[in-house]
Write an enzyme that holds these catalytic residues in place. Structure first.
Site, mmCIF file in Angstrom:
data_model
loop_
_atom_site.group_PDB
_atom_site.id
_atom_site.type_symbol
_atom_site.label_atom_id
_atom_site.label_comp_id
_atom_site.label_asym_id
_atom_site.label_seq_id
_atom_site.Cartn_x
_atom_site.Cartn_y
_atom_site.Cartn_z
ATOM 1 N N LYS A 1 -5.211 30.143 21.687
ATOM 2 C CA LYS A 1 -5.191 28.804 22.215
ATOM 3 C C LYS A 1 -5.413 27.974 21.143
ATOM 4 O O LYS A 1 -6.522 28.198 20.270
ATOM 5 C CB LYS A 1 -6.592 28.749 23.245
ATOM 6 C CG LYS A 1 -6.440 27.450 23.737
ATOM 7 C CD LYS A 1 -5.452 27.250 25.039
ATOM 8 C CE LYS A 1 -5.399 25.832 25.655
ATOM 9 N NZ LYS A 1 -4.074 25.216 24.572
ATOM 10 N N SER B 1 -8.573 21.667 27.905
ATOM 11 C CA SER B 1 -7.448 22.356 27.817
ATOM 12 C C SER B 1 -7.508 23.632 28.796
ATOM 13 O O SER B 1 -6.945 24.144 29.436
ATOM 14 C CB SER B 1 -6.779 22.872 26.520
ATOM 15 O OG SER B 1 -5.912 21.793 26.067
ATOM 16 N N LYS C 1 -3.139 28.436 16.331
ATOM 17 C CA LYS C 1 -2.671 27.319 15.947
ATOM 18 C C LYS C 1 -1.042 27.238 15.608
ATOM 19 O O LYS C 1 -0.560 28.232 15.064
ATOM 20 C CB LYS C 1 -3.397 26.454 14.709
ATOM 21 C CG LYS C 1 -3.370 24.970 14.618
ATOM 22 C CD LYS C 1 -4.235 24.554 15.345
ATOM 23 C CE LYS C 1 -4.170 22.905 15.624
ATOM 24 N NZ LYS C 1 -5.283 22.277 16.283
ATOM 25 N N ASN D 1 -4.654 9.708 19.246
ATOM 26 C CA ASN D 1 -5.287 10.414 20.465
ATOM 27 C C ASN D 1 -6.744 10.195 20.285
ATOM 28 O O ASN D 1 -7.626 9.991 21.289
ATOM 29 C CB ASN D 1 -4.788 11.567 20.795
ATOM 30 C CG ASN D 1 -5.232 12.222 22.156
ATOM 31 O OD1 ASN D 1 -5.924 12.888 22.024
ATOM 32 N ND2 ASN D 1 -4.971 11.569 23.331
ATOM 33 N N THR E 1 -10.928 14.831 23.759
ATOM 34 C CA THR E 1 -11.402 14.998 22.392
ATOM 35 C C THR E 1 -12.359 13.902 22.046
ATOM 36 O O THR E 1 -13.503 14.215 21.489
ATOM 37 C CB THR E 1 -10.272 15.285 21.249
ATOM 38 O OG1 THR E 1 -9.154 16.353 22.027
ATOM 39 C CG2 THR E 1 -10.644 15.842 20.121
ATOM 40 N N LYS F 1 -14.601 27.386 17.092
ATOM 41 C CA LYS F 1 -14.544 26.341 18.119
ATOM 42 C C LYS F 1 -14.522 26.627 19.686
ATOM 43 O O LYS F 1 -15.313 26.239 20.424
ATOM 44 C CB LYS F 1 -13.449 25.092 17.639
ATOM 45 C CG LYS F 1 -13.272 24.031 18.564
ATOM 46 C CD LYS F 1 -11.913 23.034 18.534
ATOM 47 C CE LYS F 1 -11.810 22.977 17.112
ATOM 48 N NZ LYS F 1 -10.757 21.922 16.911
ATOM 49 N N GLN G 1 -10.421 27.177 14.999
ATOM 50 C CA GLN G 1 -10.137 27.279 16.213
ATOM 51 C C GLN G 1 -10.753 28.160 16.890
ATOM 52 O O GLN G 1 -11.348 28.460 18.214
ATOM 53 C CB GLN G 1 -8.530 27.137 16.697
ATOM 54 C CG GLN G 1 -8.214 26.793 17.896
ATOM 55 C CD GLN G 1 -8.063 25.243 18.075
ATOM 56 O OE1 GLN G 1 -7.589 24.600 17.153
ATOM 57 N NE2 GLN G 1 -8.642 24.496 19.326
ATOM 58 N N GLY H 1 -1.349 19.903 22.018
ATOM 59 C CA GLY H 1 -1.003 18.933 21.208
ATOM 60 C C GLY H 1 -2.000 18.959 19.994
ATOM 61 O O GLY H 1 -3.128 19.426 19.846
ATOM 62 N N ASP H 2 -1.666 18.233 18.830
ATOM 63 C CA ASP H 2 -2.219 18.169 17.616
ATOM 64 C C ASP H 2 -1.758 16.623 17.128
ATOM 65 O O ASP H 2 -0.906 15.974 17.752
ATOM 66 C CB ASP H 2 -2.522 19.170 16.554
ATOM 67 C CG ASP H 2 -3.620 19.147 15.587
ATOM 68 O OD1 ASP H 2 -4.759 19.325 16.171
ATOM 69 O OD2 ASP H 2 -3.264 18.858 14.409
HETATM 70 P P1 NDP Z 1 -2.397 11.689 16.489
HETATM 71 O O1 NDP Z 1 -0.992 12.194 15.909
HETATM 72 O O2 NDP Z 1 -2.349 11.265 17.798
HETATM 73 O O3 NDP Z 1 -3.067 10.577 15.338
HETATM 74 C C1 NDP Z 1 -3.386 10.914 14.144
HETATM 75 C C2 NDP Z 1 -3.888 9.750 13.755
HETATM 76 O O4 NDP Z 1 -4.385 9.974 12.088
HETATM 77 C C3 NDP Z 1 -2.838 8.518 13.313
HETATM 78 O O5 NDP Z 1 -3.442 7.289 13.263
HETATM 79 C C4 NDP Z 1 -2.375 8.871 11.933
HETATM 80 O O6 NDP Z 1 -1.898 7.764 11.265
HETATM 81 C C5 NDP Z 1 -3.441 9.291 11.181
HETATM 82 N N1 NDP Z 1 -3.218 10.204 10.181
HETATM 83 C C6 NDP Z 1 -2.720 11.218 10.069
HETATM 84 N N2 NDP Z 1 -2.318 12.011 8.970
HETATM 85 C C7 NDP Z 1 -2.963 11.179 8.229
HETATM 86 C C8 NDP Z 1 -3.104 11.322 6.999
HETATM 87 N N3 NDP Z 1 -2.643 12.218 6.184
HETATM 88 N N4 NDP Z 1 -3.874 10.241 6.091
HETATM 89 C C9 NDP Z 1 -4.105 9.204 6.954
HETATM 90 N N5 NDP Z 1 -4.233 9.090 8.091
HETATM 91 C C10 NDP Z 1 -3.733 10.095 8.895
HETATM 92 O O7 NDP Z 1 -3.395 12.918 16.147
HETATM 93 P P2 NDP Z 1 -4.847 13.366 16.963
HETATM 94 O O8 NDP Z 1 -5.533 12.168 17.376
HETATM 95 O O9 NDP Z 1 -4.185 14.433 17.966
HETATM 96 O O10 NDP Z 1 -5.444 14.151 15.760
HETATM 97 C C11 NDP Z 1 -6.475 13.644 14.873
HETATM 98 C C12 NDP Z 1 -7.341 14.608 14.563
HETATM 99 O O11 NDP Z 1 -8.191 15.290 15.377
HETATM 100 C C13 NDP Z 1 -6.718 15.756 13.685
HETATM 101 O O12 NDP Z 1 -7.394 16.282 12.746
HETATM 102 C C14 NDP Z 1 -6.457 16.740 14.967
HETATM 103 O O13 NDP Z 1 -6.583 18.062 14.053
HETATM 104 C C15 NDP Z 1 -8.058 16.695 15.159
HETATM 105 N N6 NDP Z 1 -8.004 17.139 16.770
HETATM 106 C C16 NDP Z 1 -6.959 16.941 17.543
HETATM 107 C C17 NDP Z 1 -7.367 17.236 18.821
HETATM 108 C C18 NDP Z 1 -6.419 16.760 20.250
HETATM 109 O O14 NDP Z 1 -6.700 17.175 21.401
HETATM 110 N N7 NDP Z 1 -5.461 16.020 19.901
HETATM 111 C C19 NDP Z 1 -8.374 18.100 19.055
HETATM 112 C C20 NDP Z 1 -9.234 18.502 18.474
HETATM 113 C C21 NDP Z 1 -9.137 17.886 16.970
HETATM 114 P P3 NDP Z 1 -0.144 7.329 11.517
HETATM 115 O O15 NDP Z 1 -0.189 6.735 13.045
HETATM 116 O O16 NDP Z 1 -0.083 6.550 10.534
HETATM 117 O O17 NDP Z 1 0.375 8.602 11.327
HETATM 118 O O1 2IT Z 2 -7.682 21.355 17.323
HETATM 119 C C1 2IT Z 2 -7.861 21.247 18.613
HETATM 120 O O2 2IT Z 2 -8.807 21.876 19.118
HETATM 121 C C2 2IT Z 2 -6.497 20.988 19.330
HETATM 122 N N1 2IT Z 2 -5.850 20.064 18.756
HETATM 123 C C3 2IT Z 2 -6.306 20.935 20.887
HETATM 124 C C4 2IT Z 2 -6.136 22.336 21.082
HETATM 125 C C5 2IT Z 2 -5.969 22.583 22.529
HETATM 126 O O3 2IT Z 2 -5.497 23.840 22.798
HETATM 127 O O4 2IT Z 2 -6.095 21.777 23.381
#
Ligand code: NDP
Ligand code: 2IT
Length: 460
Positions: free
Chosen positions: A104, A392, A140, A255, A224, A128, A125, A179-180
């Site tokens: 997952k 999830s 992943k 997100n 998240t 976590k 993961q 998603g991520d």
């Molecule tokens: P999104 O794509 O929704 O948003 C990512 C954000 O981070 C955007 O604002 C993006 O800017 C910025 N960003 C991405 N890459 C970079 C970079 N190299 N340098 C600076 N800013 C950057 O992703 P999420 O919000 O889903 O994910 C954010 C983090 O949270 C990641 O580390 C992800 O692995 C982690 N995460 C996500 C989960 C989820 O459920 N979605 C769960 C747990 C962890 P821009 O718009 O300019 O690209």
């Molecule tokens: O990093 C993470 O935990 C995620 N991007 C969410 C993974 C999931 O299966 O919901």
């Protein structure tokens, strides 16, 4: 690392030697994968006292097995852009560990994606997912595809091509992506549609983060970010602190970031800065979240445009600059290694009291040391951002039961899960001689469940 345990000096030496040996092997076998090395190193350092106390884990080669993915899939993703040109990207899925449940974990679409990034994320993961208390293994995936500037039709064609290869390796009881970075509701919809077409039958539980009209869970979008704030709330409570009345900085504007900001504001905090990959916005009176949502969730635009609607705010080029903004609480929610040693020191100089990692591995090992050595409350990613994958797993439960729950039901369960992760991590830290150290606590608590399942299932 810790030496304050009631274990023999000899056992401690043996544990250190074991960890050193396996880590050297990881570096040799996976050259050029610096992010993967970093994630492995952080866990390994925490586990020394566990091996010293329970040598059975060393004897059964748990670490050597943990660091080797059960399966790693690399594939070609060809697609045709709007101009009729053929584009070729790389697709990845690491099926890291299925000791406690089906693989997952999310899918990341970002030009920086490579096997090191996917393996560090997949490795994190495992622990976590274990911490959530739910039956989910670690995986992943993703692609070096860059969604920025692509039309909807291009995104759809890419997702269809990606799934036409990945589809044969996943399933509701096998591997469940979500998603991520760069993968949200739109991409999950296209991926799900293609999987359904390939199967010729409806397997709602094959992906999570789905739309509400076809099997998605209420509160998954928020999970998240909300979860990170619930976790930090527990950390603060233990020290008599709270979100109410505090100043918060949240990096990113995707997100995780948006819903971390939303919950922090609901709890009475003032969010003064957030960022995207180009720069950050700052308003000492507090940012307007509706405008940010409109820009990023609806318009898929740059954050720089925020100041058109709010000239009182300032926009600065360069996302790193956000760490110079004074705050009580910092929530890095963008990407890996966004806080280095220098940024950590700057935050401390500006009197930060707590840091909660919404992103995966946003702090370097050196930055973590700076936080811990200065008594900053520090919530590590695999604990603090586990709320997303936890919901999830709740989405999978609803899909199996063919019964959706209300927002309140899911949110209440999420809140309970985050409190439990905090409690289990604090207790593990205490038991293994590092009271208050949530890095060590989360790593140990996450590890023990997976390791015990591996022990009972034989050498696999
Ligand atoms: P999104 O794509 O929704 O948003 C990512 C954000 O981070 C955007 O604002 C993006 O800017 C910025 N960003 C991405 N890459 C970079 C970079 N190299 N340098 C600076 N800013 C950057 O992703 P999420 O919000 O889903 O994910 C954010 C983090 O949270 C990641 O580390 C992800 O692995 C982690 N995460 C996500 C989960 C989820 O459920 N979605 C769960 C747990 C962890 P821009 O718009 O300019 O690209
Ligand atoms: O990093 C993470 O935990 C995620 N991007 C969410 C993974 C999931 O299966 O919901």
């Amino acid at each position: 690392m810790t030496t304050s345990l009631t274990v023999d000096h000899e056992e401690l030496q043996a544990a250190k030697e074991y960890v050193r040996h396996v880590y050297a092997q990881v570096k040799e076998r996976n050259p050029h994968e610096s992010e993967f090395h970093q994630a492995v190193k952080e866990i390994f350092l925490s586990l020394v006292p566990v091996f010293a106390k329970h040598p059975i884990y060393m004897k059964s080669g748990i670490l050597q097995r943990l660091v080797e993915p059960e399966r790693m899939i690399n594939f070609r993703v060809s697609w045709v852009d709007d101009l009729g040109n053929v584009q070729v990207n790389r697709g990845f899925r690491v099926q890291f560990n299925s000791a406690i449940g089906p693989f997952k974990g999310g899918l990341r679409f970002h030009p920086t994606v490579n096997s090191s990034i996917i393996k560090f994320l997949g490795f994190e993961q495992i622990f976590k997912n274990s911490l959530t208390g739910q039956p989910i293994g670690g995986g992943k995936g993703g692609s070096d595809f860059d969604p920025k500037g692509k039309s909807d039709a291009e995104i759809m064609r890419f997702c269809q091509s990606f799934m036409s290869e990945l589809g044969r390796y996943i399933g509701p009881d096998t591997d469940v992506p979500a998603g991520d970075i760069g993968v949200g509701a739109r991409e999950i919809g296209y991926l799900f549609g293609q999987y359904k077409k390939m199967q010729g039958s409806y397997h709602a539980g094959v992906l999570t983060g789905k739309g509400l009209s076809y099997g998605g869970s209420l509160a998954r979008t928020e999970a998240t970010g909300y979860g990170t704030v619930y976790f930090v709330e527990e950390m603060l409570k233990d020290k008599g602190l709270q979100f109410h009345g505090s100043t918060v900085v949240v990096s990113g504007s995707g997100n995780v970031s948006i819903y971390a900001m939303e919950k922090a504001v609901q709890l009475g905090a003032k969010v003064v800065a957030c960022s995207d990959s180009n720069g950050y916005i700052y308003d000492e009176k507090g940012l307007n979240l509706d405008t940010i949502k409109l820009l990023k969730e609806v318009g898929r635009k740059r954050l720089s445009e925020y100041v058109h609607a709010h000239p009182e705010a300032e926009y600065n080029e360069g996302s790193y600059g956000i760490w110079s903004v004074p705050c009580d609480i910092a929530l890095p929610c963008a990407t890996q290694n966004e806080i280095d040693e220098e940024a950590a020191k700057l935050l401390i100089k500006n009197n930060v009291k707590a840091v909660g990692e919404g992103a995966n591995m946003p702090s370097t090992l050196e930055a973590i040391d700076v936080f811990l050595n200065n008594g900053i409350l520090f919530g590590p990613a695999k604990a603090a951002n586990a709320g997303g994958v936890a919901v999830s797993a709740l989405e999978m439960a609803q899909n199996s039961a063919r019964m959706p729950w209300t927002f309140e039901e899911v949110d209440t369960k999420l809140h309970g899960i985050m409190k439990n992760i905090y409690k289990n991590s604090i207790e593990a830290a205490e038991e293994y001689g590092e009271p208050g150290n949530l890095v060590v606590g989360a790593n140990i608590a996450g590890f023990l469940k997976v390791a015990d399942a591996m022990l009972t299932q034989g050498i696999l």
